[in-house]
Design a protein around this motif. Structure first.
Motif, PDB file in Angstrom:
ATOM      1  N   LEU B 123       0.837  -1.213   0.000  1.00 38.61           N
ATOM      2  CA  LEU B 123       0.000   0.000   0.000  1.00 38.61           C
ATOM      3  C   LEU B 123       0.868   1.257   0.000  1.00 38.61           C
ATOM      4  CD1 LEU B 123      -2.992   0.982   0.208  1.00 38.61           C
ATOM      5  CD2 LEU B 123      -2.564   1.265   2.644  1.00 38.61           C
ATOM      6  N   VAL B 142      -5.310   6.168  -0.667  1.00 39.55           N
ATOM      7  CA  VAL B 142      -5.537   4.792  -0.217  1.00 39.55           C
ATOM      8  C   VAL B 142      -6.694   4.169  -0.992  1.00 39.55           C
ATOM      9  CG1 VAL B 142      -6.296   3.383   1.747  1.00 39.55           C
ATOM     10  CG2 VAL B 142      -4.559   5.153   2.074  1.00 39.55           C
ATOM     11  N   GLU B 143      -7.753   4.952  -1.165  1.00 39.50           N
ATOM     12  CA  GLU B 143      -8.919   4.452  -1.896  1.00 39.50           C
ATOM     13  C   GLU B 143      -8.511   4.058  -3.317  1.00 39.50           C
ATOM     14  OE1 GLU B 143     -12.270   7.166  -1.736  1.00 39.50           O
ATOM     15  OE2 GLU B 143     -13.162   6.087  -3.433  1.00 39.50           O
ATOM     16  N   ALA B 145      -5.518   3.325  -4.344  1.00 40.66           N
ATOM     17  CA  ALA B 145      -4.597   2.192  -4.306  1.00 40.66           C
ATOM     18  C   ALA B 145      -5.359   0.879  -4.207  1.00 40.66           C
ATOM     19  CB  ALA B 145      -3.645   2.339  -3.125  1.00 40.66           C
ATOM     20  N   HIS B 146      -6.397   0.850  -3.364  1.00 40.64           N
ATOM     21  CA  HIS B 146      -7.179  -0.376  -3.227  1.00 40.64           C
ATOM     22  C   HIS B 146      -7.874  -0.721  -4.538  1.00 40.64           C
ATOM     23  CE1 HIS B 146      -6.417  -1.402   0.871  1.00 40.64           C
ATOM     24  NE2 HIS B 146      -6.740  -0.190   1.305  1.00 40.64           N
ATOM     25  N   ALA B 147      -8.377   0.306  -5.222  1.00 37.16           N
ATOM     26  CA  ALA B 147      -9.038   0.060  -6.514  1.00 37.16           C
ATOM     27  C   ALA B 147      -8.030  -0.511  -7.513  1.00 37.16           C
ATOM     28  CB  ALA B 147      -9.647   1.358  -7.035  1.00 37.16           C
ATOM     29  N   LEU B 149      -5.197  -2.098  -6.849  1.00 34.20           N
ATOM     30  CA  LEU B 149      -4.798  -3.450  -6.450  1.00 34.20           C
ATOM     31  C   LEU B 149      -5.863  -4.453  -6.859  1.00 34.20           C
ATOM     32  CD1 LEU B 149      -3.142  -2.935  -2.955  1.00 34.20           C
ATOM     33  CD2 LEU B 149      -2.083  -3.844  -5.032  1.00 34.20           C
ATOM     34  N   ALA B 150      -7.127  -4.072  -6.695  1.00 31.42           N
ATOM     35  CA  ALA B 150      -8.213  -4.968  -7.109  1.00 31.42           C
ATOM     36  C   ALA B 150      -8.131  -5.211  -8.615  1.00 31.42           C
ATOM     37  CB  ALA B 150      -9.559  -4.357  -6.733  1.00 31.42           C
ATOM     38  N   ALA B 155      -6.130  -7.562  -4.406  1.00 28.75           N
ATOM     39  CA  ALA B 155      -6.870  -6.774  -3.412  1.00 28.75           C
ATOM     40  C   ALA B 155      -6.463  -7.127  -1.977  1.00 28.75           C
ATOM     41  CB  ALA B 155      -8.367  -6.983  -3.599  1.00 28.75           C
ATOM     42  N   ASP B 156      -6.051  -8.377  -1.749  1.00 31.64           N
ATOM     43  CA  ASP B 156      -5.781  -8.812  -0.376  1.00 31.64           C
ATOM     44  C   ASP B 156      -4.327  -8.633   0.040  1.00 31.64           C
ATOM     45  OD1 ASP B 156      -5.121 -10.643  -2.331  1.00 31.64           O
ATOM     46  OD2 ASP B 156      -5.320 -12.376  -0.991  1.00 31.64           O
ATOM     47  N   ALA B 158      -2.527  -5.666   0.215  1.00 27.66           N
ATOM     48  CA  ALA B 158      -2.158  -4.272   0.493  1.00 27.66           C
ATOM     49  C   ALA B 158      -1.146  -4.144   1.631  1.00 27.66           C
ATOM     50  CB  ALA B 158      -3.407  -3.455   0.801  1.00 27.66           C
ATOM     51  N   ASN B 159      -1.288  -4.978   2.667  1.00 29.19           N
ATOM     52  CA  ASN B 159      -0.426  -4.794   3.838  1.00 29.19           C
ATOM     53  C   ASN B 159       0.790  -5.713   3.851  1.00 29.19           C
ATOM     54  OD1 ASN B 159      -1.882  -2.680   5.165  1.00 29.19           O
ATOM     55  ND2 ASN B 159      -3.508  -4.203   5.442  1.00 29.19           N
TER      56      ASN B 159
END
Lengths: 299, 268
Positions: B123, B142-143, B145-147, B149-150, B155-156, B158-159
């Motif tokens: 992330l 962050v929002e 980045a999650h999009a 990554l998906a 998506a899972d 990030a960390n």
């Protein structure tokens, strides 16, 4: 070992039982070594307990003596300042030394060459006697131009100032080399990736290079910190009231030289132990992402 | 049918716009001339694969496109802006690193060795530049980045830290990181060369989906079947020259140049 061998026998039976086992060889030498070391330790402990020269009651009396405590305080203050000067000057010098510019490299190299080359004791005494070279320190245009500000060297460079400068600049030269080692250890691809993302040169240094260089920089820096702590005892030659000078003052009055040196030694060892613990936690912090078992908070 | 085509026409016009122009670029390394007056154009929304034998100068050309390496002569333009230099009275003057960084922010680059930042989580790798360079608020970064990554199927992760991901996963994170800067164009430097053969498709699928979304791309690759499937343009380099270019379907099936034929025969 026992557990695993019963497991094998139970689960795999005859075939496993037939396989030769590895036994540890007999080791007579180890017992001789343990005996010799034990003897040496026993002699040292015996001396410490029995030899009247140690004067343990005197040691106990002076451990918390105000003069000694003041010395401890001054040693801590000087060590921290010396390390701060070392890093504040050392990091830019290291960056100069890895830069593309030949001029910057030359300047950085000259700094390290001089301050690493001249012994700290010589530098301490030199800075302390700066007044004989420059009676007045002033800010202005050189070669006979106007002066904006002037102060006498003897006022400006106290014992403390001389110790700070002398030890700080030596420290800076060593730190510069340590930091440089860390900087060159970072994969050039990291710099390219950072540039490609649009980071400026300073952002690349601060966010990408230094955090990764830290992993290489921290262990020898801890070493330097411990070294600096002990090097502050040199400042006793310019009559700065750090730990060594404080115990010298005390034993020149009461002639209890050995017990007071023990007081000093104990304090140094205590401070070094604290630094060692701190170093351990710092190293752990900066190995983020590099250790085998690290997982993020949400993982 | 006619109706649909008339709608499609304006889109086609936009796509005629040249986004990347390489104008007579030369690069010398030691006594070796790596690029010998390369000309190249890439239109907006086009995907160009740079092919050719090792040492042909493909990666060097790509690295000149965002001034990670400076061309010794000649100019690269992105959206008609000269990259790494400024024109004044008919002369070109180099930009300093600070000015360069502004230009590079709009050009995404993906490296052979991923070059994720190992001290940052996935992330952090993705949100860092949008926040520091673009000034995005953390929540927004962050929002986004999650999009992203998906969209690359991670998506899972990030960390996680990069070293706990496979090569294919790391490269997909690297693509997401570059996309997070909302680049005008994406440069890929042999994106699958460091991967196990069975992982390359993970990355190639992501590149393919970018093409479908109309991202302008230049891809240095050895994967000739991929270049063919992608269906964009192809330029074949050899010995510092571009020896042949055109639609993948033409160049890869009916190469004109003798060396292209030799290269393709050898590579397939």
């Amino acid at each position: 070992m026992v557990a695993s061998s019963t497991l094998l026998d139970m689960e795999f039976g005859d075939r496993a039982r037939a396989a030769p086992r590895m036994l540890s060889p007999g080791n007579g030498g180890r017992w001789i070594a343990i005996g010799l070391i034990g003897l040496a330790v026993a002699w040292v402990v015996y001396q410490i307990l029995v030899n009247p020269g140690f004067q343990w009651p005197v040691v106990a009396d002076f451990m918390l003596d105000p003069t000694v405590l003041e010395g401890v305080g001054m040693t801590i203050k000087l060590t921290i300042l010396v390390m701060m000067i070392g890093m504040v000057i050392g990091v830019p010098i290291a960056v100069m030394n890895v830069s593309q510019s030949r001029l910057l490299k030359l300047c950085g190299g000259a700094f390290i060459w001089f301050f690493r080359g001249v012994p700290p004791l010589v530098q301490l005494v030199f800075w302390y006697n700066l007044a004989s070279l420059f009676p007045d320190l002033m800010l202005g245009i050189p070669f006979g131009g106007p002066k904006f500000f002037s102060v006498s060297s003897t006022d400006a460079i106290s014992s403390f100032g001389a110790a700070m400068l002398g030890l700080g600049l030596v420290e800076a030269a060593y730190m510069a080399e340590i930091v440089r080692g860390g900087l060159v250890a970072v994969d050039p691809g990291q710099v390219e990736a950072s540039k490609a993302l649009g980071h400026g040169p300073f952002q690349t240094l601060r966010m990408v290079i230094l955090p990764q260089a830290m992993k290489v920089i921290i262990p020898p820096t801890g070493n330097q910190f411990i070294g600096a702590l002990k090097f502050t005892s040199l400042a006793s030659v310019v009559a700065l009231g750090e730990l060594m000078h404080s115990v010298e003052l005390v034993y020149s009055n009461n002639f209890q030289i050995v017990p007071l040196l023990i007081v000093a030694a104990l304090w140094y060892v205590i401070m070094v132990s604290i630094l060692t613990v701190g170093q351990h936690f710092l190293e752990r912090h900066y190995s983020r992402g590099f250790r085998q078992k690290t997982m993020g908070a949400g993982a | 049918m006619n109706h649909i085509e008339s709608i499609a026409v304006p889109t086609m016009n936009i796509r005629e716009k040249t986004l990347l122009r390489v104008d007579n670029v030369w690069k010398v390394r030691g006594s070796n001339v790596v690029l010998k007056g390369v000309d190249l154009t890439v239109r907006e929304g086009e995907a160009l694969c740079l092919l050719g034998p090792s040492g042909a100068g493909k990666s060097t050309l790509l690295r000149c496109m965002n001034a990670i390496e400076m061309a010794d002569r000649g100019v690269v333009y992105v959206d008609d802006v000269p990259i790494g230099c400024r024109e004044k009275n008919g002369h070109f003057y180099r930009l300093n690193e600070r000015e360069l960084s502004h230009q590079r922010a709009g050009i995404g680059m993906v490296f052979q060795n991923f070059n994720l930042f190992p001290h940052m989580s996935v992330l952090q790798n993705i949100i860092n530049a949008p926040m520091r360079v673009r000034g995005l608020r953390k929540a927004d970064a962050v929002e986004q980045a999650h999009a992203l990554l998906a969209s690359v199927g991670l998506a899972d992760k990030a960390n996680h830290y990069p070293r706990h991901l496979s090569g294919g996963q790391q490269q997909r994170v690297a693509i997401a990181r570059a996309l997070a800067m909302d680049p005008q164009i994406m440069l890929f430097d042999e994106p699958t060369s460091a991967l196990d053969p069975h992982l390359t498709h993970e990355v190639l699928d992501v590149i393919r989906s970018l093409r479908e979304r109309g991202m302008t791309m230049v891809i240095v690759t050895h994967e000739i079947p991929f270049a063919r499937d992608l269906g964009g343009a192809v330029a074949v380099m050899a010995d510092g020259f571009i020896i042949e270019e055109g639609p993948a379907s033409t160049v890869l099936t009916k190469p004109v140049h003798e060396r292209t034929r030799a290269f393709l025969a050898h590579a397939l």
